[in-house]
Structures are given as C-alpha cells and as structure tokens.
Scaffold this motif. Structure first.
Motif, PDB file in Angstrom:
ATOM      1  N   GLN A  42      38.300  29.094  31.889  1.00 60.88           N
ATOM      2  CA  GLN A  42      39.272  29.719  30.992  1.00 60.88           C
ATOM      3  C   GLN A  42      39.790  31.037  31.553  1.00 60.88           C
ATOM      4  O   GLN A  42      40.931  31.415  31.273  1.00 60.88           O
ATOM      5  N   THR A  43      38.971  31.720  32.351  1.00 56.62           N
ATOM      6  CA  THR A  43      39.485  32.916  33.025  1.00 56.62           C
ATOM      7  C   THR A  43      40.577  32.532  34.016  1.00 56.62           C
ATOM      8  O   THR A  43      41.645  33.163  34.064  1.00 56.62           O
ATOM      9  N   LEU A  88      43.989  41.977  32.633  1.00 57.62           N
ATOM     10  CA  LEU A  88      42.563  41.962  32.311  1.00 57.62           C
ATOM     11  C   LEU A  88      42.291  42.107  30.825  1.00 57.62           C
ATOM     12  O   LEU A  88      41.416  41.429  30.271  1.00 57.62           O
ATOM     13  N   GLU A  89      43.015  42.979  30.160  1.00 57.30           N
ATOM     14  CA  GLU A  89      42.788  43.169  28.738  1.00 57.30           C
ATOM     15  C   GLU A  89      43.153  41.908  27.949  1.00 57.30           C
ATOM     16  O   GLU A  89      42.454  41.520  27.013  1.00 57.30           O
ATOM     17  N   HIS A 105      32.045  39.722  31.970  1.00 54.86           N
ATOM     18  CA  HIS A 105      31.963  38.635  32.955  1.00 54.86           C
ATOM     19  C   HIS A 105      33.358  38.139  33.321  1.00 54.86           C
ATOM     20  O   HIS A 105      33.627  37.814  34.484  1.00 54.86           O
ATOM     21  N   VAL A 106      34.247  38.085  32.335  1.00 54.93           N
ATOM     22  CA  VAL A 106      35.628  37.659  32.594  1.00 54.93           C
ATOM     23  C   VAL A 106      36.299  38.609  33.587  1.00 54.93           C
ATOM     24  O   VAL A 106      36.961  38.181  34.539  1.00 54.93           O
ATOM     25  N   ARG A 146      40.508  37.413  42.413  1.00 55.13           N
ATOM     26  CA  ARG A 146      41.846  37.917  42.674  1.00 55.13           C
ATOM     27  C   ARG A 146      41.903  39.386  43.069  1.00 55.13           C
ATOM     28  O   ARG A 146      42.962  39.905  43.390  1.00 55.13           O
ATOM     29  N   GLY A 147      40.778  40.101  43.002  1.00 53.41           N
ATOM     30  CA  GLY A 147      40.798  41.521  43.308  1.00 53.41           C
ATOM     31  C   GLY A 147      41.056  42.365  42.076  1.00 53.41           C
ATOM     32  O   GLY A 147      41.128  41.872  40.950  1.00 53.41           O
ATOM     33  N   TRP A 148      41.228  43.675  42.290  1.00 52.74           N
ATOM     34  CA  TRP A 148      41.309  44.607  41.162  1.00 52.74           C
ATOM     35  C   TRP A 148      42.659  44.580  40.449  1.00 52.74           C
ATOM     36  O   TRP A 148      42.747  44.919  39.272  1.00 52.74           O
TER      37      TRP A 148
END
Length: 581
Positions: A302-303, A313-314, A342-343, A351-353
């Motif tokens: 799902q992530t 991210l949020e 964890h997500v 994918r990185g930051w």
C-alpha cells in the motif's frame, strides 16, 4: 491526485485511548501495560528437550537437548544474564553444553559464562560470518548517535519509578535487566561461520541454518526437523519494526517476507523467536505467522500504491492504515514502533528522502522559517495562544509542531528570553508526555518521555551529542577499526590545504594509517606515510576514551621519529578533545 478522506492515524495515539497506572506508578496506554504480562520471566518447556527462557533480559535464551548435549541459542547482553539462564536450565537437565548458536550479533555478550560453567574453551560456536564484523563496527563511527538512540528508544535514562518510568520496551521488559548489573561483557567470536544455508549435525541433531536478514544482516533461521522446532529472529511479539526510532539501516520488507515464507513452508510445531513467548502448535503457528507476514506485505504494497499515486509522505502515512480483524493478536499490534513511521521508512528505502513536495525541495533555514511563521501568526503571543488551544483540544500534532517552531524562534532570535523558552519548552514537554501516555508503542513512549524530561531540565544528554569511544570497545576490536573511524571526526575547515599521512605502529604488530587529503581522512595501511607513531593498544584505548591526552602520551607512552609538533598538528584536525590537548 486522489485525495484521502480517512481519519488521520488514530492507531498512533488518540486522546480517547484508555490510560492506566502500572505497578511502579507508570502512566501509559492500557494495552501497552497489559503487554508486559507476555514478557515476564518464565522458562518455557515447549516440548521434550526444548526450553526458552523469556524475560531474563531483552532477548530470549533457548536450549535444545540432543543425544550429545545441549545447544544454547543466544547468550544475552552480559555474562550475568547468561549465568542466570544457566541456573534456570540446570534445574531441568544436567546435559553438557555441546554447542552455541548465535541468531544474530545483538544478543551474544554472555558466552563466556557458558565457557566458565562448562570449564571448556573449545565449544563450537555457530553463526553468520558477519557477526564479528558487525560487533566491531558497533560503537565506532556512529557511537554518539547510536548511544543516544538507545537511550531514547529504550528509556534507559528514565526514572526507575513514577509516571515517566518504563512500562516495557515492546520486545522485553527493559533494555537490560537491572538484576544483572554490572553487565560484564562476555562475547566470544563464532568459530563455525557461514554465509549460505547449510545442514549440519550438532549435539547429535540435524540442524538446518539459513541466512534470514531481519533487523540485522547477519540474522539466521534455525530449523530442527526431527523436533519440528524453528528458532528465528523474524517473528517478534509485536508488529515487526521496519523503522527503529533509534535509527538503523533500511530493513526491506521484501527480504523479511522471504524469510517468513520459509518459516511457513516448514510447518513448524513450535516457533521460538529471539524475543517474546514461543508459539506452540502447528495450526496456531500457521495462522499467527500468516497474519503477521501479511501485515508486513500490506505496509509495503500500500505504500508503493500510494507512491505511484503521487502522494507525499504525510499523505502516505494517512493513506496506509493497517487493517484489523477479530482474530488480531499481539503479534500484529503496534507495541514497539508505529505503522506510520514504517511507511515513511519504506518510502525512504525505496525512493529516497524526496517525496515530490515542492516545499521540501529547497526548505528555508529553520531559524528564518520560524521567524517568518511567528510573524505570520501575528507575533509570539498569538502563536502561543494557538498552540495552547491546540493542546487543550487534543490536537497534539499541531501543538507539537507549533511549540517546536516557537522554541526555534526563541533560541534563534530571543536568546535572553528565558521565560519564553521555559514556557514553550513546558508546552512541548506536556504534548510529548501526553502522546507517551496514549500511544501503544513502547519505543514512542520512551522517546517522547526522554525528550520531555530533557526539555524540563531533568535530563542532560549533551555528552551523547559528542563522539566518544568506549575503552572496552577499542580494546575488543582490531586497532585499525578505531584508527579508521577517525574519518568521521575530521574537521574539514581545519584541513584546508593540508595533506599528510600518519602511520600507527602498534606493539602487537599491527600497522595501519590515515591520509588527510582534500579535506577528508582516508583509511590506509600506512606504508607510505611520512609521519609515524609507535604505541600500545592500551595507550590508544586510553587516548580515544579520554583518560589520557595526546600531550601527556607523547611524553612517555608514544614514540616517534618525527617531531611532537608534526604529530600534534596531524591529530589536531580531528574533533576529539583528547587528541587536541
């Protein structure tokens, strides 16, 4: 992009969550308090000749009896911990210990207690090839942040009793059992190592050992086909921690799933983990482990689904919320870490930051951002009123963010406004303490309370924000490992236009070196160095740990054919006080 209409992450903490008082006055989530009962000290006799000692420390010690003796699996955090395990097992069997197996490098510091008890120094110790290497790297390059992370995650500095004391640490009752002080280290390197699956005879039993990366890249799964027993470091008494708040390398869920699927393929009758109570019964093991692995896959799938939809991210952490069922057990509860974290870790690992949010591409300097935000709110008093209102209404996420902005503003632009700093520090501490009391996650509770107590001036962790070397770590590792760790202590501003190489010649015969060039420190063998020093490993350990200064050691403990000034100048480039004094 699809907009998410879900409520925001009630699983992490909610004002409505029930809180209770525990035995030592701790205040916390009722479910987290109840989780402690699973972690209490008990020697489980899970099958004939199979025992698992739970609650003796953070990890379990497991004993498997074969025709030729006992196999001891993992030895705890210290010799005192393993000594207690040996006392417990000797009430059940007098079979000699024929071998030791390490599941991974974390809980292997009590092995000397076995050798002392058995009065032998030739016991086979099986483990992954990387165990010794991982032990050596622990506490060198990342020593400051590693120790600080442990203190926060496991609540090591929290009071022994009262509302802020530790309830449990998710995987065990505490990081270390206080009964085992002074925690004497007793690690012995494995002498039977491997990197690929193998089948061997140990203590008269057929044993299958397979690499199975988990929270360490040297983890293995151990299968005893004749007994139907599987010992592993994958099935924890909590939802697996893809992200550890103390900071760790990425734990890829896809690799975890491979290891868990292997365990399911064995159809074990008994599953013993590194932590928590054993799972007994083939049907129960299958049902519990299947749900456990499926929750981990859910987080991954799902992530990735949310990433493909273009979520930042949020939005991702709101989008990916674990399902629940009436059959849900403690194995999939968020008693250690939180799914929303964890997500984030899955995103960063994959994918990185950068999550595609323009505001994060070139963020403003934190101090300047705080000043602009406070001015935008209409000044400090208005911002404080909004933060107070958010806290009063239980809007803790917003209260934490705004009180953090206020503190950044005060510390950057109002350095003499001690009253404002104290006021907003107290507000942030209250927010964090409330989160700690509402969350099910032991890691988060401990982290929030540690930070809150530091804000209130009741804890001082400044020494853990400076790079330190433990003398025992230096003595236990090859000298080159700590010499080469100096690379992360180089101050580049001091090394402008400086190029020189130093060779360390240790009295045990090891030679190593460091070359400073282009404002970096490069590990070398030291053979081409112009500068050289000769010393003992004991002197080097005293120097790195701060019990000896460079100036004092150059008088009588370090010899060199160069001048003291040349050696002093070379070592002055490193951000370690004992090397500059």
């Amino acid at each position: 992009m699809e907009r998410n209409q879900k409520l925001y992450l009630q699983d992490s903490f909610a004002i409505s969550n029930e809180t209770v008082e525990d035995a030592r006055g701790q205040i916390g989530n009722a479910d987290l308090v109840d989780h402690s009962r699973r972690l209490h000290k008990r020697l489980w006799n899970v099958a004939e000749g199979v025992w698992c000692f739970v609650g003796n420390g953070l990890s379990n010690q497991t004993f498997i009896e074969g025709p030729e003796g006992l196999i001891a699996i993992d030895t705890g955090e210290c010799t005192e911990e393993m000594t207690e395990a040996l006392v417990a097992i000797r009430k059940e069997t007098q079979a000699p210990i024929a071998a030791v197996i390490y599941t991974h490098f974390h809980y292997v510091a009590g092995t000397k207690a076995i050798f002392a008890s058995e009065k032998r120094d030739d016991i086979p110790i099986w483990g992954h090839e990387r165990i010794t290497m991982n032990r050596r790297s622990y506490g060198t390059e990342l020593s400051a942040v590693a120790s600080r992370g442990l203190i926060h995650q496991f609540g090591i500095a929290l009071p022994e009793s009262g509302i802020d004391s530790v309830i449990n640490v998710g995987l065990g009752l505490s990081y270390r059992n206080p009964e085992h002080a002074p925690f004497t280290p007793g690690f012995i390197e494995p002498n039977q190592t491997f990197t690929k699956p193998l089948t061997v005879q140990i203590a008269g039993l057929e044993v299958h050992m397979s690499p199975a990366p988990s929270d360490a890249d040297d983890s293995i799964t151990i299968w005893f086909p004749d007994l139907g027993v599987c010992v592993n470091n994958l099935i924890w008494p909590v939802l697996f921690n893809v992200f550890a708040i103390r900071g760790e390398e990425y734990r890829d869920p896809r690799i975890l799933l491979t290891g868990i699927d292997y365990i399911l393929s064995l159809s074990p009758e008994v599953v013993i983990g590194t932590h928590g109570p054993p799972i007994i019964g083939t049907d129960r093991s299958k049902a519990e482990i299947t749900r456990y692995r499926d929750r981990i896959q859910f987080l991954w799938d799902q992530t990735v689904r949310g990433i493909n939809k273009g979520m930042n991210l949020e939005q991702l952490t709101q989008f990916v919320q674990l399902p629940t069922s009436e059959e849900e057990s403690y194995l999939t509860r968020q008693f250690y870490g939180l799914a929303e974290h964890h997500v984030r870790q899955i995103h960063n690992g994959l994918r990185g930051w950068f999550d595609g949010s323009p505001a994060k591409l070139f963020p403003e300097n934190p101090s300047a951002r705080a000043k602009k935000l406070i001015n935008g709110f209409g000044g400090v008093e208005k911002a404080q009123a909004i933060a107070d209102e958010a806290f009063a209404e239980g809007d803790l996420r917003w209260a934490i963010e705004l009180s953090s902005v206020l503190l950044e503003y005060h510390l950057s632009f109002e350095s003499n406004n001690e009253d404002a700093i104290e006021r907003d520090s107290k507000l942030l501490a209250n927010c964090l303490r409330t989160v700690a009391q509402k969350t099910t996650a032991a890691n988060i509770r401990n982290w929030c309370l540690t930070y809150a107590l530091e804000l209130e001036g009741l804890l001082n962790l400044e020494r853990h924000r400076k790079h330190r070397f433990s003398r025992s770590v230096v003595m236990a590792n090859p000298p080159s490992s700590t010499v080469h760790a100096l690379r992360v202590l180089l101050d580049p501003n001091l090394a402008i236009d400086y190029e020189q190489e130093l060779r360390w010649e240790f009295e045990n015969g090891e030679t190593t070196g460091v070359l400073i060039r282009n404002q970096v420190a490069i590990p070398t063998d030291g053979k081409d160095a112009h500068l050289a020093i000769r010393l003992s490993i004991e002197t080097w350990a005293d120097l790195l740990s701060g019990t000896l200064t460079l100036s004092d050691s150059l008088i009588s403990k370090i010899s060199t054919s160069n001048t003291s000034e040349e050696i002093t100048k070379f070592l002055s480039h490193f951000d370690l006080p004992s090397l500059t004094q």
